[in-house]
Design a protein around this motif. Sequence first.
Motif, short mmCIF file in Angstrom:
data_model
loop_
_atom_site.label_atom_id
_atom_site.label_comp_id
_atom_site.label_asym_id
_atom_site.label_seq_id
_atom_site.Cartn_x
_atom_site.Cartn_y
_atom_site.Cartn_z
N UNK A 371 0.82 -1.21 0.00
CA UNK A 371 0.00 0.00 0.00
C UNK A 371 0.85 1.26 0.00
N UNK A 372 0.28 2.35 -0.50
CA UNK A 372 0.95 3.64 -0.47
C UNK A 372 0.81 4.28 0.91
N UNK A 373 -0.37 4.13 1.53
CA UNK A 373 -0.64 4.75 2.82
C UNK A 373 -0.67 3.70 3.93
N UNK A 374 -0.54 4.18 5.16
CA UNK A 374 -0.62 3.33 6.36
C UNK A 374 0.41 2.19 6.34
N UNK A 375 1.57 2.42 5.73
CA UNK A 375 2.51 1.31 5.54
C UNK A 375 3.30 0.99 6.80
N UNK A 376 3.30 1.89 7.81
CA UNK A 376 4.03 1.62 9.05
C UNK A 376 3.11 1.46 10.25
N UNK A 377 1.81 1.39 10.05
CA UNK A 377 0.90 1.28 11.18
C UNK A 377 1.04 -0.10 11.83
N UNK A 378 0.69 -0.22 13.12
CA UNK A 378 0.74 -1.54 13.77
C UNK A 378 -0.07 -2.60 13.02
N UNK A 379 -1.22 -2.19 12.48
CA UNK A 379 -2.03 -3.15 11.73
C UNK A 379 -1.30 -3.66 10.50
N UNK A 380 -0.66 -2.74 9.75
CA UNK A 380 0.04 -3.15 8.54
C UNK A 380 1.24 -4.03 8.88
N UNK A 381 1.96 -3.70 9.94
CA UNK A 381 3.10 -4.53 10.34
C UNK A 381 2.63 -5.91 10.75
N UNK A 382 1.47 -5.99 11.41
CA UNK A 382 0.91 -7.30 11.77
C UNK A 382 0.59 -8.11 10.52
N UNK A 383 0.08 -7.44 9.48
CA UNK A 383 -0.21 -8.13 8.23
C UNK A 383 1.08 -8.65 7.58
N UNK A 384 2.15 -7.87 7.64
CA UNK A 384 3.42 -8.32 7.06
C UNK A 384 4.00 -9.50 7.83
N UNK A 385 3.81 -9.52 9.14
CA UNK A 385 4.24 -10.70 9.90
C UNK A 385 3.41 -11.93 9.50
N UNK A 386 2.13 -11.70 9.16
CA UNK A 386 1.31 -12.81 8.66
C UNK A 386 1.84 -13.30 7.32
N UNK A 387 2.26 -12.37 6.46
CA UNK A 387 2.84 -12.76 5.17
C UNK A 387 4.15 -13.54 5.34
N UNK A 388 4.76 -13.47 6.52
CA UNK A 388 6.04 -14.14 6.77
C UNK A 388 5.88 -15.59 7.19
N UNK A 389 4.65 -16.09 7.33
CA UNK A 389 4.44 -17.47 7.75
C UNK A 389 4.98 -18.43 6.69
N UNK A 390 5.34 -19.67 7.11
CA UNK A 390 6.11 -20.54 6.21
C UNK A 390 5.33 -21.19 5.09
N UNK A 391 4.01 -21.35 5.20
CA UNK A 391 3.26 -22.02 4.13
C UNK A 391 2.00 -21.23 3.80
N UNK A 392 1.43 -21.52 2.62
CA UNK A 392 0.31 -20.72 2.11
C UNK A 392 -0.89 -20.75 3.05
N UNK A 393 -1.25 -21.93 3.56
CA UNK A 393 -2.39 -22.02 4.45
C UNK A 393 -2.22 -21.19 5.71
#
Length: 654
Positions: A371-393
Amino acid sequence: MIVGTAGHIDHGKTTLVRALTGVDTDRLPEEKKRGISIELGYAFLDVPGHPQDERIGFIDVPGHERLVHTMLAGATGIDFALLLVAADDGVMPQTREHLAVLSLLGLARGAVAITKVDRVDAQRVDQVRAEVGALLAGSPLSRAPVIAVSAHSGEGVETLRALLFEAARAVPLRLQDASSFRLAIDRAFTLDGVGTVVTGTVHAGQVAVGDEVVLTPSATQLHARVRSLHAQNRTVTRAHAGQRCAVSLAGIGKDQVARGQWLVALGCASATDRIDASLTLWHDEAKALRSGTPVHAHIGSVDVLGTVAVLQVQGDESDGAASSIAPGSSALVQLVLRQPIGAWHGDRVVLRDNSASRTLAGGRVLDPFAPVRYRRTPQRLAELHAWSQPDAGSRLAALIGAAPSGVSLRRWALAEGMPANELPALPYGTLHVVDAAQGDWALGEAFAHAAQEAVLAALATFHAREPNALGPDAGRLRRLAAPRLAEPLWRALLSSLRAEGKVVLRGTFVHLPEHGLRLSATDERLAQKVKPLMSTTGFEGCWVRDLAADTRESETLMRTTLARLAQQGELHQVIKDLYYSQDCVVRMAEILRSVAAGTPGEVTAARFRDATGLGRKRAIQVLEYFDRVGLLRRVGDVHRLRSDTQLFLGQVAA
């Protein structure tokens, strides 16, 4: 298995590959003349006794500093690194940079060949072996075997070949890769009688002769058909992830293809100029990497300029406000690129400095549609940690649990390079919405419950503040209660609240069951006067001034009464001072649905005008009203019927 050779210029990469395979990878006249590799070269070696007749593919990369970008184009997608160090020179600048590239690409499988040992004595070989050990320390290749070889005398060549065979047998087959087909293009040329041919490494999925494929990124999505295939230098009918592949294409000219583009399966094409990634700064860097630093970003076979924005340094969970990455440290970053590229979750990325003279950092793409906006918010960082999980499921479940505005399953599947109809199972209790126009959406159970409570609280506040109003319309209520919730999820949420009897919809207005709007005696008297008049006007509607004149009432009083009737859902105000009865709007909605059935789902102003007999201006005004209330959705010059709406389908329940 794909083996990538790496090392300083003139350390014997091409000569060693020729000794191993019998193939000279220097194919260009300039390469023959100068005695160095300029472009990527390829050779292949059969693995004896392999149950699948596997071949090892060698990518011979240039060693000259100014050609490191070419080396990077070949290095992405390799399985095994073969780092060469000449016994007479020892470790040189490009040896260090190539090791950095291989390490930052995440390669942990490999070997080191000390070449040209026939030119030095045993003491020198031991000395270089020690240099190599010190070089590898702290890198992913620190445990790589080191073999002394001579391509001219043959010393050590058989030992190295046996080691490569053993490594190839240990590589798991990727025939069952669930991802869609993607090939990173590093060469394009034409052959007489064949046409356009592109070559590259298959990063994911499978492709077969006859398949339809797409070139991305491109100004317009260029489609082509696979005419023939070569995988690992053999004619095949099907190729899969992990193979070097040459694809003959029908429908695309050579001048339409460039290194850095991708050949992908239908439905998998994407382009992005903002990427969120996890990044590690190389430990030998002298300075920290700061936000705003201009860089060359290498993903697949592309080299594109961009800048780095540091989002959160690993280990710093305070506020995500860090602005630099220390050498050897990792961080979440956003890469803002100067031009769109193809990228998917999990792709490796390597950064070089602005002058392309030094390798800085490497990592992995997390979300290719940052995203262009809200890229450093706690919510966005939580989403990026979710993207860091090891498998698709796990990634999908964690993302649904971290996204209060919902997850677009179409977008998620595209980011993963996965067919949209092969998604992992959704977590129990997830609100799943199927939307023909925008694709499926998912909202976690806890977020759905919180959104419902927010709607009820917003209605209670509205009623307390404006007791004489029936309630807000659905669009205003969304802005009050859940402004960032995706529209398909909002409609599903409102429908569920209505089905449970927690809210009441009158036309487009929403209110709590216990709240009702009572008309005054004056309003009731005027309503009895105007209803017979409005039932005879047809699709042209009634103007406030005309009704006031016909009933001999004050225009101001008439305007107030009609507005209250509209708030109750008995009338519809299409534009200022123009009203329609409920029956008339229902009839126009029926005509609209019949028009949409023929195209399918699309309505133009001209076709609606012809079907209703209205003028063009009035037809557009009515269609725009249907857009506002949620029956239609404007897309360019057409209006699309929302497949999941029940508005005006027969009589709207009170």
